[in-house]
Design an enzyme around this catalytic site. Sequence first.
Site, mmCIF file in Angstrom:
data_model
loop_
_atom_site.group_PDB
_atom_site.id
_atom_site.type_symbol
_atom_site.label_atom_id
_atom_site.label_comp_id
_atom_site.label_asym_id
_atom_site.label_seq_id
_atom_site.Cartn_x
_atom_site.Cartn_y
_atom_site.Cartn_z
ATOM 1 N N HIS A 86 -96.965 -54.491 92.319
ATOM 2 C CA HIS A 86 -95.601 -54.282 92.208
ATOM 3 C C HIS A 86 -94.651 -55.214 92.721
ATOM 4 O O HIS A 86 -93.926 -56.201 92.345
ATOM 5 C CB HIS A 86 -95.184 -52.848 92.670
ATOM 6 C CG HIS A 86 -93.725 -52.694 92.573
ATOM 7 N ND1 HIS A 86 -92.963 -51.728 91.734
ATOM 8 C CD2 HIS A 86 -92.673 -53.055 93.241
ATOM 9 C CE1 HIS A 86 -91.897 -51.571 91.793
ATOM 10 N NE2 HIS A 86 -91.588 -52.419 92.872
ATOM 11 N N GLU A 87 -94.901 -55.353 94.140
ATOM 12 C CA GLU A 87 -94.246 -56.562 94.804
ATOM 13 C C GLU A 87 -94.400 -57.981 94.195
ATOM 14 O O GLU A 87 -93.621 -58.770 94.299
ATOM 15 C CB GLU A 87 -94.531 -56.513 96.372
ATOM 16 C CG GLU A 87 -94.054 -55.285 97.064
ATOM 17 C CD GLU A 87 -92.677 -54.714 96.717
ATOM 18 O OE1 GLU A 87 -91.830 -55.728 96.360
ATOM 19 O OE2 GLU A 87 -92.328 -53.663 96.801
ATOM 20 N N HIS A 140 -92.247 -58.619 91.395
ATOM 21 C CA HIS A 140 -90.948 -59.125 91.952
ATOM 22 C C HIS A 140 -90.972 -60.553 92.263
ATOM 23 O O HIS A 140 -90.362 -61.278 91.954
ATOM 24 C CB HIS A 140 -90.401 -58.278 92.940
ATOM 25 C CG HIS A 140 -89.847 -57.120 92.841
ATOM 26 N ND1 HIS A 140 -89.030 -56.616 92.022
ATOM 27 C CD2 HIS A 140 -90.110 -55.843 93.372
ATOM 28 C CE1 HIS A 140 -88.711 -55.552 91.758
ATOM 29 N NE2 HIS A 140 -89.243 -54.793 92.999
ATOM 30 N N HIS A 186 -90.941 -62.533 89.165
ATOM 31 C CA HIS A 186 -89.713 -62.785 88.732
ATOM 32 C C HIS A 186 -88.863 -63.816 89.271
ATOM 33 O O HIS A 186 -88.026 -64.760 88.786
ATOM 34 C CB HIS A 186 -88.885 -61.404 88.979
ATOM 35 C CG HIS A 186 -87.933 -61.230 87.907
ATOM 36 N ND1 HIS A 186 -87.102 -59.925 88.022
ATOM 37 C CD2 HIS A 186 -87.357 -61.886 87.047
ATOM 38 C CE1 HIS A 186 -86.228 -60.003 87.137
ATOM 39 N NE2 HIS A 186 -86.129 -61.225 86.478
#
Length: 706
Positions: free
Chosen positions: A497-498, A501, A504
């Site tokens: 998940h991180e 990010h 991104h």
Amino acid sequence: MRNRLLAGAALALLLGGPVTAVAQAQAPDAVAEANPLLSPSPAPDGTPPYDRIRPEHYEPAFDAAIAAAPEDFRRIAENPEPPTFANTLEEIERAGRPLARVSSTFFNVASADATPAIQDIQRNVTPKLAQLSNAQLLNPALFARINEVWQARESLELTPEVLRLLEQTRLDYVRAGAALDETTRARVAQINEELASLGVQFGRNLLADQTASAVLLVSTDVEGLPQDQRAAAAAAATAAGHDGAFLIPATRSAVEPFLTSAPDRAARERVWRAFVMRGDNDNANDNNALIARMVSLRAERARLLGATSHAAFQLETAMAGTPEAASALLTTVIEPALLRAREELLAISALAARDGVTDVEPWDWRYYADKVRAERFALDEAELKSYFPLEGMVAAMFETTNRLFGLTMHERFDIPVYAPGVRVWEVREADGSKVGLYYADWFARPTKRPGAWMNSLRVQSGLLGESPIVVNNQNIPPPAAGQPALISVNEAETLFHEFGHALHGLLSKAQYPGLSGTAVSRDFVEFPAQVYEHWATEPDILRRHARNVAGEPIPEPLLQALLASRTFNQGFLTVQQLSSAVLDMRLHQVQTLPADFNARAWEAEQLRQLGVPEEVGMRHRLAHFSHIFDGGYSASYYAYTWAEVMDADGFEAFKETGNVFDPTLASRLRTEVLERGNTRDPAESYVAFRGRPPTADALLRNRGLR
């Protein structure tokens, strides 16, 4: 609100007043000469020179940068030339760069290694930053120039990205209060400054109470605990000066595995109570009074800015648009989740009764749920965890990234880091060209705030010619000396998940820093992260990287049991998360708090009305809900669910191709979402990737609720 002056600072959403004596503060000459923050970094790739920075360097560097920044904005506001995009909007993007550098360098440490000295600095500089931010955003002359360019926008033949920056910048200023009368602007500035300080205090209280709430156990309390957990607890106790004992820190990454595995019911209760009562212990670190004050100030500011509530104000610029739309989604998901949770409780109660437990309590749920799962799916949590070493899951994450986007990771050992255990990689394209740098800080420490997060040390910008530097944080319990770090499946998903990010931020190709990377609405920023989680449990990835210490791959029956159990206990998990989101939304729709408002009592009554079983409760109680009181997610915690609609629907697109690494779809995810930042409306980015708007059907299927 995106704050370009303080890009990268952890307080970017809270800052907000006129600069007075702050602007006169200067670093002493002797300190300036030796201060590594006051000159270009000598570290490789312009990274922060953490090997040279000492705590006493930060405050003088802040004072010097804060003193210099107003000149940048005065020059823009007082420019005698007619306002243009180039001499106004682009200059705002360039302004305050030394302060942005100092802020990102410091606030990265303030969240990950908040020693008492760092906390004192944060408390001192926050009001100064709030004053400076207000001076920028509430400057009438500066706003007038922005507004003049905006009014002429249709005649300027602007590119879509330039138009987006113009519209977003004007909106930032309007939402900050720049269009208000002088008296109202002054009150908004006061509120911003107070909220900034209160948010810092909330986080400081929580960290102190979390540290004080660690539970010291003896050997009989941990009998039956998996060996890796026992060893980690023993190591934590030794580090705290309690040789021979076992210490369970009051952090989610330590508490949830303990509640799942510990046979001793009394020990489970002690650990559960310590965890859920953080910030709510009627002591010097109690956060309840801060909650009431912050909610009242947010409501007042919203009224001054013309909104009916803080929630309405926050969602004006979000994909959801209104609290009603966000609440409708939450209701759609929580209603079937409540039904499922009650079914789960029946199964748990039946099994607990075998142990003579006639009334299941919150500290019993995870323990007996794991036993139910083991019976249904022949799945042993301790055995499963032995096949999830951190290093193996990192390799899985990097392989996934390579197969999707062609990126390769190359560890760097020449870059200084801010704490032991932090690692750095250079991210490269398939042709060898550099994309950016990735810092990983995965292990818990007493000075780290709870949770997991990504932040930027430097944002990508074509205008400034800067490549990105991003940081991932988690709170994985450090292993005992000489032992591998074993993580749960949930922690592996958090790892992915991180990193979603991080991608991104790393893959952004925006011209302007204010539109770069993760500078998007709260209910879209979670989409790239949450869709990336799906690859953490892809069978092909796990067969290659889920291996025990002997290097043996996860047995196929165990893998199939894991996959079959993915929707198990989803009623409990969904209700926990969504009850927090519902209460966040309800609290921030309150227009006026009663004088006798009690956060603890209000929370209990709302959960009763919502029908949340006491055995389930909230994932984040208000007193330690740092997302909404110290993290920029106020009236926005629903964003995780909103984004899950997109991530579930988006990953289904990969499955529909028959290849979850489909190169065409991976390319669209990269070019239409990850590279775009906020250069266009996020809804357009999603449709460009998926080919249509998302629906909630995939979310409900993904959680096994339909």
